[in-house]
Enzyme design. Structure first.
Site, short mmCIF file in Angstrom:
data_model
loop_
_atom_site.label_atom_id
_atom_site.label_comp_id
_atom_site.label_asym_id
_atom_site.label_seq_id
_atom_site.Cartn_x
_atom_site.Cartn_y
_atom_site.Cartn_z
N SER A 48 0.87 -1.17 0.00
CA SER A 48 0.00 0.00 0.00
C SER A 48 0.90 1.22 0.00
CB SER A 48 -0.89 0.01 1.25
OG SER A 48 -1.51 1.27 1.44
N TYR A 94 -2.44 -1.39 10.46
CA TYR A 94 -2.45 -1.45 9.00
C TYR A 94 -1.13 -0.98 8.40
CZ TYR A 94 -3.96 -1.13 4.17
OH TYR A 94 -4.05 -1.29 2.80
#
Length: 319
Positions: A164, A176
Site C-alpha cells: 500500500s 495497518y
C-alpha cells in the site's frame, strides 16, 4: 543544459515504455497462484489473467467467491479454499499446487489477501488487535510465499505482493501501516535473496481505491466498536465528541478519495506477472503519485504538520 536533461528524461521514459511492452510467451503453460480472490482486486485479477490465457489458481476464503469465479472464468482456472491465518490451510494449498504444476513449477504467486480492520488510535488497541491484522497482511504474505517458493524458483517466476502507499508513510494509527511497512521490507529482502535464482519480486503500492479495505461504513463501524470497548479513562482523554468528529472527517474527506477504477491496480498486478521486464514497484493511483509518495520524501516535521493540521484533537490534548 535544461533542454538536454529534458531530452534525456523523455528518452529514458520512451525506452522504458518500449521495454515494458514485451510479455512472456506460452501463457497457457504458466500457473499463477492468486490469494484473496473473493472480491476486489483479487477477483478482478483472476478473471484478467484467465482471459490472458494463464492457468490461474484462485484462492478464496469463501465458497461463494469460488462459485462466482468458476461461473465467470474458463476451465483453465482452478479455485481452492485458503485461510492465510492457518498454516494447515496454507500447506494444504501448497500441496495441491505442487501436484497441479508438476515439473513446470509455479510461474507466479500474487499475495493479495488483506484486511483493514481493526484500525484506530494506537492507545485504543490491544496486542491482539495488532496480531489479528498482522497474521493476515504480513505473516500471511510471508507464509504463502515460503510455502511455494521452491516451485517459483523452479520456474524462475514472480512474487507479486500487495502492499500500500501506507507502506511508505503512516498517516493513521494501528496495525495497518505496520503490516504494510513489513510487506515492503519483505519484498526488498526477498528481491535481493532471489535475484541469483532468476526470480523477480514485485511490490504493488496503491493509493485509495474503492474496495472493502476503504469502505467508509466498515471503517466507521470499526471505530465505534473500538470506542465502545475502551476503559473510561481513555474515553475521558479523547472526549465524547471525538468519535463524531472522526466520522465527519471520514464523510467529508475519506469517502471522496477512493478511485472506483480497480483496473488501474489490476493492470499493474497483471503487468508484474506477464511482462518480460516488470518494474520492482508500482504505485497506481494519482493520489499515490502526486500526494502520498512526495509526502513520504519530505522531512518528518513537514509531513507531520500536514497530516495533523486538520485531524480531530482529543479533549485533553496539551499541544
Amino acid at each position: 543544459m535544461f533542454v538536454y536533461m529534458c531530452v534525456l528524461l523523455l528518452g529514458y521514459y520512451a525506452w522504458r515504455w518500449l521495454r515494458e511492452l514485451s510479455t512472456v510467451a506460452d501463457k497457457g503453460d504458466r500457473y499463477v497462484y492468486v490469494t484473496g480472490c473473493d472480491s476486489g482486486f483479487g477477483a478482478l485479477l483472476a478473471r484478467t489473467l484467465d482471459a490472458r490465457g494463464f492457468r490461474v489458481l484462485a484462492a478464496c476464503y469463501t465458497e461463494k467467491g469460488e462459485e462466482e469465479l468458476r461461473k465467470s472464468c474458463s476451465d483453465r482456472l482452478t479455485t481452492l479454499h485458503l485461510d492465510v491465518r492457518s498454516n494447515h490451510s496454507i500447506n494444504n494449498a501448497a500441496t495441491l499446487i505442487k501436484d497441479k504444476v508438476g515439473d513446470k513449477g509455479l510461474w507466479g504467486v500474487v499475495n493479495n489477501a488483506g484486511v483493514s480492520v481493526p484500525s484506530g488510535q494506537c492507545d485504543w488497541l490491544t496486542i491482539e488487535d495488532y496480531r489479528s491484522m498482522l497474521d493476515v497482511n504480513l505473516m500471511g504474505v510471508i507464509a504463502v510465499t515460503l510455502s511455494v517458493l521452491p516451485l517459483i524458483k523452479k520456474a524462475q517466476g514472480r512474487v507479486v505482493n500487495m502492499s500500500s502507499i501506507f507502506g511508505r508513510i503512516a498517516p493513521t494509527g494501528g496495525p495497518y501501516c505496520v503490516s504494510k511497512y513489513g510487506v515492503e521490507g519483505f519484498c526488498d529482502s526477498l528481491r535481493l535473496n532471489m535475484h541469483a535464482f532468476g526470480v523477480k519480486v514485485i511490490c504493488i503500492e496503491p493509493g485509495f481505491f474503492k474496495t472493502n479495505v476503504t469502505d467508509t461504513e466498515i471503517l466507521m463501524r470499526n471505530v465505534q466498536q473500538l470506542w465502545d470497548k475502551l476503559p473510561q479513562d481513555v474515553k475521558d482523554d479523547y472526549g465524547d465528541d471525538y468519535v463524531p468528529k472522526v466520522h465527519q472527517v471520514m464523510l467529508d474527506r475519506f469517502a471522496k478519495l477512493p478511485d472506483a477504477d480497480l483496473m488501474k491496480v489490476v493492470s499493474c498486478m497483471e503487468h508484474g506477472v506477464s511482462a518480460l521486464h516488470p518494474r520492482k514497484r508500482y504505485s497506481p493511483g494519482w493520489d499515490a503519485k502526486l500526494f502520498w509518495l512526495p509526502l513520504s520524501y519530505l522531512p518528518s516535521c513537514v509531513s507531520d504538520y500536514l497530516l495533523l493540521k486538520e485531524a480531530p484533537k482529543p479533549a485533553k490534548a496539551v499541544i
